[in-house]
Motif scaffolding. Structure first.
Motif, PDB file in Angstrom:
ATOM      1  N   ILE A 175     -10.246  48.199  30.085  1.00 57.31           N
ATOM      2  CA  ILE A 175     -10.256  47.967  31.541  1.00 57.31           C
ATOM      3  C   ILE A 175     -11.585  47.346  31.959  1.00 57.31           C
ATOM      4  O   ILE A 175     -11.631  46.415  32.770  1.00 57.31           O
ATOM      5  N   LEU A 176     -12.682  47.883  31.402  1.00 56.12           N
ATOM      6  CA  LEU A 176     -14.011  47.359  31.730  1.00 56.12           C
ATOM      7  C   LEU A 176     -14.126  45.878  31.362  1.00 56.12           C
ATOM      8  O   LEU A 176     -14.609  45.058  32.155  1.00 56.12           O
ATOM      9  N   TRP A 178     -11.692  43.719  30.859  1.00 53.12           N
ATOM     10  CA  TRP A 178     -10.780  42.931  31.698  1.00 53.12           C
ATOM     11  C   TRP A 178     -11.392  42.703  33.073  1.00 53.12           C
ATOM     12  O   TRP A 178     -11.338  41.595  33.619  1.00 53.12           O
ATOM     13  N   ASP A 179     -11.991  43.760  33.628  1.00 55.40           N
ATOM     14  CA  ASP A 179     -12.611  43.690  34.949  1.00 55.40           C
ATOM     15  C   ASP A 179     -13.760  42.685  34.970  1.00 55.40           C
ATOM     16  O   ASP A 179     -13.942  41.943  35.941  1.00 55.40           O
ATOM     17  N   LYS A 180     -14.533  42.626  33.891  1.00 55.25           N
ATOM     18  CA  LYS A 180     -15.717  41.771  33.863  1.00 55.25           C
ATOM     19  C   LYS A 180     -15.403  40.330  33.467  1.00 55.25           C
ATOM     20  O   LYS A 180     -15.982  39.390  34.013  1.00 55.25           O
ATOM     21  N   SER A 184     -10.793  41.084  38.254  1.00 57.27           N
ATOM     22  CA  SER A 184     -11.171  42.407  38.755  1.00 57.27           C
ATOM     23  C   SER A 184     -10.146  42.914  39.766  1.00 57.27           C
ATOM     24  O   SER A 184      -9.660  42.147  40.606  1.00 57.27           O
ATOM     25  N   TYR A 185      -9.824  44.200  39.638  1.00 54.27           N
ATOM     26  CA  TYR A 185      -8.928  44.850  40.588  1.00 54.27           C
ATOM     27  C   TYR A 185      -9.658  46.013  41.252  1.00 54.27           C
ATOM     28  O   TYR A 185     -10.619  46.558  40.685  1.00 54.27           O
ATOM     29  N   SER A 186      -9.206  46.393  42.420  1.00 51.53           N
ATOM     30  CA  SER A 186      -9.899  47.440  43.177  1.00 51.53           C
ATOM     31  C   SER A 186      -9.884  48.786  42.461  1.00 51.53           C
ATOM     32  O   SER A 186     -10.778  49.607  42.662  1.00 51.53           O
ATOM     33  N   CYS A 188     -10.116  49.267  39.195  1.00 47.91           N
ATOM     34  CA  CYS A 188     -10.710  49.209  37.860  1.00 47.91           C
ATOM     35  C   CYS A 188     -11.804  50.261  37.643  1.00 47.91           C
ATOM     36  O   CYS A 188     -11.823  50.950  36.613  1.00 47.91           O
ATOM     37  N   GLU A 189     -12.714  50.400  38.576  1.00 49.82           N
ATOM     38  CA  GLU A 189     -13.810  51.359  38.394  1.00 49.82           C
ATOM     39  C   GLU A 189     -13.282  52.778  38.234  1.00 49.82           C
ATOM     40  O   GLU A 189     -13.748  53.540  37.382  1.00 49.82           O
TER      41      GLU A 189
END
Length: 210
Positions: A175-176, A178-180, A184-186, A188-189
């Motif tokens: 996920i990290l 993919w986010d970077k 990015s999706y809301s 993800c964090e």
């Protein structure tokens, strides 16, 4: 030792991790800064006298990585954070030797892990290639291979907590990445940190003194 054999620092870590995840949802930045490395340090405490000092040091390095990745200048801190977690995973690999077993599951594990590495490499290729820092590019490749190897070795221990923890790390880091590097999706964090803390808890619980 806490109720039902779970160490008190681990119970405290679970509570603080829950507060941290609430802070992610509510965007309480100061709370996140205060709690992010503190949770990992609490997870590390009971492992100090466990069967593997390497896992204890790995958790301390994870807390350091947490600190790097939460600093405001995340672009410049990404490589130090990545290196901290990379060394932590290498230490976990060493620590898993204490419970390593021989068995006939190697191919059952190796094939899906190989597919995972291939899929992640393909998905991240364009995004990582756009990064001008060669250190980041090399670090991402080495990190993917290391997390896959850690998961393979966890499976070889045949210890449920280690297997679950390593698989959760695969999810968190996917996920990290993919986010970077992709999009990015809301959420993800929240997804990254929920699976990350669960992964570290599983690994820590598997290495507390008996």
């Amino acid at each position: 030792m806490g109720i039902n054999g779970i160490q008190l620092p681990h119970r405290m870590a679970v509570v603080l991790a829950g507060i941290y995840l609430a802070a992610v949802v509510c965007n309480w930045t100061n709370v996140k800064y205060a709690l992010k490395p503190a949770v990992t340090l609490l997870l590390a405490l009971p492992t100090a006298r466990g069967p593997s000092r390497a896992v204890f040091v790995g958790l301390l390095l994870s807390a350091l990585g947490d600190t790097f990745l939460m600093l405001p200048d995340q672009e410049s801190m990404f490589v130090p954070g990545l290196l901290s977690f990379l060394v932590a995973h290498i230490l976990y690999l060493n620590g898993f030797n204490a419970t390593l077993r021989s068995g006939g599951v190697s191919w059952i594990v190796a094939v899906p892990l190989g597919a995972f590495v291939s899929a992640m490499a393909a998905a991240l290729y364009d995004g990582v290639a756009r990064v001008e820092d060669t250190g980041v590019q090399v670090g991402v490749v080495v990190y993917i291979l290391t997390i896959a190897l850690m998961t393979y070795k966890a499976a070889m221990t045949q210890t449920p907590l280690l297997v679950i923890g390593s698989l959760l790390f695969c999810v968190s880091d996917s996920i990290l990445a993919w986010d970077k590097f992709v999009v990015s999706y809301s959420w993800c964090e929240l997804g990254i940190m929920a699976t990350y803390y669960a992964a570290q808890l599983c690994i820590a619980m598997a290495h507390v003194p008996k």
